[in-house]
Design an enzyme around this catalytic site. Structure first.
Site, mmCIF file in Angstrom:
data_model
loop_
_atom_site.group_PDB
_atom_site.id
_atom_site.type_symbol
_atom_site.label_atom_id
_atom_site.label_comp_id
_atom_site.label_asym_id
_atom_site.label_seq_id
_atom_site.Cartn_x
_atom_site.Cartn_y
_atom_site.Cartn_z
ATOM 1 N N ASN A 177 117.499 -8.568 49.393
ATOM 2 C CA ASN A 177 118.287 -7.771 48.462
ATOM 3 C C ASN A 177 117.499 -7.319 47.235
ATOM 4 O O ASN A 177 116.523 -7.953 46.832
ATOM 5 C CB ASN A 177 119.482 -8.605 47.942
ATOM 6 C CG ASN A 177 120.525 -8.884 48.990
ATOM 7 O OD1 ASN A 177 121.178 -7.978 49.494
ATOM 8 N ND2 ASN A 177 120.691 -10.145 49.328
ATOM 9 N N GLU A 190 124.691 -19.396 52.005
ATOM 10 C CA GLU A 190 124.156 -18.162 51.431
ATOM 11 C C GLU A 190 122.784 -17.902 52.039
ATOM 12 O O GLU A 190 121.895 -18.750 51.991
ATOM 13 C CB GLU A 190 124.034 -18.285 49.904
ATOM 14 C CG GLU A 190 123.321 -17.128 49.224
ATOM 15 C CD GLU A 190 123.970 -15.785 49.533
ATOM 16 O OE1 GLU A 190 123.242 -14.884 49.997
ATOM 17 O OE2 GLU A 190 125.195 -15.659 49.324
ATOM 18 N N ASP A 192 122.184 -18.225 57.725
ATOM 19 C CA ASP A 192 123.115 -17.183 58.150
ATOM 20 C C ASP A 192 124.485 -17.803 58.400
ATOM 21 O O ASP A 192 124.592 -18.881 59.008
ATOM 22 C CB ASP A 192 122.594 -16.521 59.430
ATOM 23 C CG ASP A 192 123.593 -15.543 60.018
ATOM 24 O OD1 ASP A 192 123.675 -14.412 59.514
ATOM 25 O OD2 ASP A 192 124.313 -15.934 60.969
ATOM 26 N N GLY A 193 125.535 -17.130 57.938
ATOM 27 C CA GLY A 193 126.872 -17.694 58.009
ATOM 28 C C GLY A 193 127.330 -18.010 59.412
ATOM 29 O O GLY A 193 127.865 -19.089 59.678
ATOM 30 N N ASP A 249 133.128 -14.112 52.945
ATOM 31 C CA ASP A 249 132.813 -13.126 51.905
ATOM 32 C C ASP A 249 131.354 -12.698 52.073
ATOM 33 O O ASP A 249 130.546 -12.793 51.148
ATOM 34 C CB ASP A 249 133.037 -13.729 50.518
ATOM 35 C CG ASP A 249 132.932 -12.694 49.414
ATOM 36 O OD1 ASP A 249 133.022 -11.489 49.720
ATOM 37 O OD2 ASP A 249 132.754 -13.095 48.250
#
Length: 556
Positions: free
Chosen positions: A269, A354, A379-380, A397
């Site tokens: 990001n 996260e 990774d979720g 989320d």
């Protein structure tokens, strides 16, 4: 007959290269410098491609759509460069022409950190006034064409030119072309890994452009230093590169923001922390979006996190009972939801997942993330697949930029969530981009979840574009929420959750189902963003039509 043709072909290659021998520098005679040129040009092409994704991501996201635009644009540029390079080398087989093109490409790439972000804002500003649909796609495509096509077109001329310079006989043409291709491929491999895992995380996108621009510049400078000609062009290129280095080393994408607490990049990001008198805010996109927020006064955020606190009460959690509520947060961010749940409810056993460890680091530095909320970098979906326990609440989320990772939007994923909920447990999903159009991303998500859970309800967040979805096996979750809200001692939270309960809309489901095989979330997300931008820009477009650019400037 075949031998005669072969003989004439060899004479052609020998004669064609004989014309080149008079112009060829000593540096090129053993071909090694040609191979190095192919190696570093291939490396630079891939580095620029990855740099392009990071330059565009803070403004347009890093979705599959943006990647498609980048890859398609670069392939167009390279193809045109291949054609032009081959024709140019046949017409005038002079290596000076190629290395001048490399110098020009190097300077252009060095100028991208200086001018690229301003061009993106200018192009976006012009297009947002002119188009009503597909704004992000068009803005990303035009930006990519303006900024990246020309230097990559020039680099596309490298391979056919080097083939011309290096093939002196058909006897070794296959070997030579194969070696050039191998050097290009090896360079491309390094150009893929180095920016992603080394330069961008450590020194940023701007310096990454400068590093690989410098490599191309060095190729041209070394070549012309071995020649009697071209030294003026080399000197000018060096001066321009140094100017770009001085002006373009900043990694600031939001150049109009003067007092950011933090701005940087991670592997995943662009990250921006902004602090006001009341809030500390994390954004992963320059143009829109708030990913996490902390209220300095410790109260409600006024955002979807507050509405999501209905989930523990729907699951039957009583803060006064002394029993813990087991909560899993997929997309922990800076821990806003965990912090709010612990602040208002107390007895919470919270696990957070996260994928971006730099966000987790920022959570501890700027956002007062509670230490009792354990955060795992993973990774979720992969974490959920490995987990062997059940939870009372699972918060999903996992927005990335402006859309949901497709693997966390499918029926198969929500079946995994369902399997990890305790009896009476509740899943709450933040759906960021509320849209009223038929076939919206939220309609797809809702229909998909309805195929897994018998009880599904949504509530729109007042004053925002978010919508919260609650899903459970318990059809009485709304009644359970009202009972739990009545027991709350904090009247502000009780009032908000009463409003949420009154605003819940029961969902029946439909035919729009996302699966692992088919989940077009990027297109759906872009469509929703288009609607939001179109609605937000109605006022300014009206001013522009009536008063022109002067009125628009005055309005800002």
């Amino acid at each position: 007959m075949q031998d005669g043709f072969y003989g004439r072909s060899c004479m052609f290659f020998d004669g064609g290269f004989a014309a080149l021998d008079g112009k060829e520098s000593v540096l090129l005679k053993n071909k090694y410098y040609l191979y190095l040129t192919e190696f570093f040009s291939g490396m630079s092409v891939m580095a620029v491609e990855l740099g392009a994704s990071r330059l565009l991501a803070p403004y347009f996201s890093s979705s599959q759509i943006v990647w498609t635009i980048i890859i398609g644009t670069i392939m167009i540029a390279m193809a045109l460069g291949n054609v032009y390079g081959g024709k140019s080398a046949d017409k005038d087989p002079d290596p000076d022409r190629l290395y001048r093109r490399i110098l020009i490409a190097a300077v252009w790439i060095a100028a991208i950190p200086v001018a690229g972000k301003y061009l993106i804002i200018l192009i976006s500003g012009l297009l947002v006034l002119a188009v009503d649909t597909n704004f992000l796609i068009l803005a990303a495509f035009v930006s990519c064409m303006v900024i990246f096509v020309f230097p990559l077109f020039l680099l596309g001329t490298v391979t056919p030119s080097l083939v011309k310079y290096s093939v002196k006989s058909l006897d070794v043409s296959g070997e030579t072309v194969g070696m050039l291709g191998a050097m290009n491929t090896i360079g491309s491999i390094l150009g893929t890994f180095l920016p992603t895992f080394a330069t961008i995380p450590s020194v940023g996108t701007s310096v990454t452009f400068l590093i690989f621009s410098g490599i191309l510049l060095a190729l041209g400078l070394v070549y012309f230093l071995s020649r009697k000609s071209g030294k003026k062009a080399a000197a000018v290129s060096l001066v321009l590169f140094l100017i770009c280095t001085v002006l373009g080393h900043s990694d600031s994408f939001a150049f109009w923001e003067k007092e950011l607490a933090y701005e940087g990049e991670s592997v995943y990001n662009y990250l921006q922390v902004r602090e006001t008198e009341e809030d500390v805010i994390l954004s992963t996109n320059v143009l829109f979006g708030v990913q996490s927020i902390t209220k300095k006064n410790g109260g409600l955020t006024g955002m979807y996190y507050d509405y999501a606190m209905a989930a523990p009460l729907m699951a039957g959690f009583d803060p006064a009972s002394g029993e813990n509520c087991r909560v899993l947060i997929l997309g922990m961010g800076t821990g806003t939801y965990a912090r709010q749940c612990l602040r208002y409810f107390g007895n919470m056993e919270i696990e957070g997942v996260e994928i971006d460890e730099k966000i987790t680091a920022l959570a501890g530095t700027y956002f007062d993330c509670p230490p009792e909320a354990k955060t795992v970098t993973y990774d979720g979906r992969a974490y959920l697949g490995a987990a062997d326990r059940q939870y009372d609440v699972i918060m999903v989320d996992a927005y990335q930029d402006i859309t949901i990772p497709f693997q966390m939007s499918s029926k198969e994923f929500f079946e995994m969530v369902h399997a990890h909920l305790a009896p009476g447990g509740v899943m709450v999903v933040n759906m960021n981009m509320r849209s009223g159009s038929e076939g919206s991303i939220n309609e797809y998500l809702t229909d998909t979840i309805c195929t897994v859970f018998p009880a599904v309800a949504t509530v729109d967040v007042a004053g925002g574009t978010n919508r919260e979805l609650f899903a459970s096996d318990d059809p009485a979750m709304e009644e359970t929420l009202r009972e739990g809200t009545a027991r709350l001692s904090d009247r502000e939270l009780a009032s908000l959750l009463t409003y949420a309960a009154d605003s819940l809309v029961t969902c029946e489901g439909g035919e729009h189902v996302l699966t692992d095989d088919r989940a077009p979330v990027e297109l759906l997300g872009m469509r929703a963003i288009d609607e939001i931008i179109r609605d937000e820009m109605v006022y300014y477009k009206d001013i522009f039509r009536k008063e022109g650019i002067g009125g628009l400037i005055a309005a800002f």
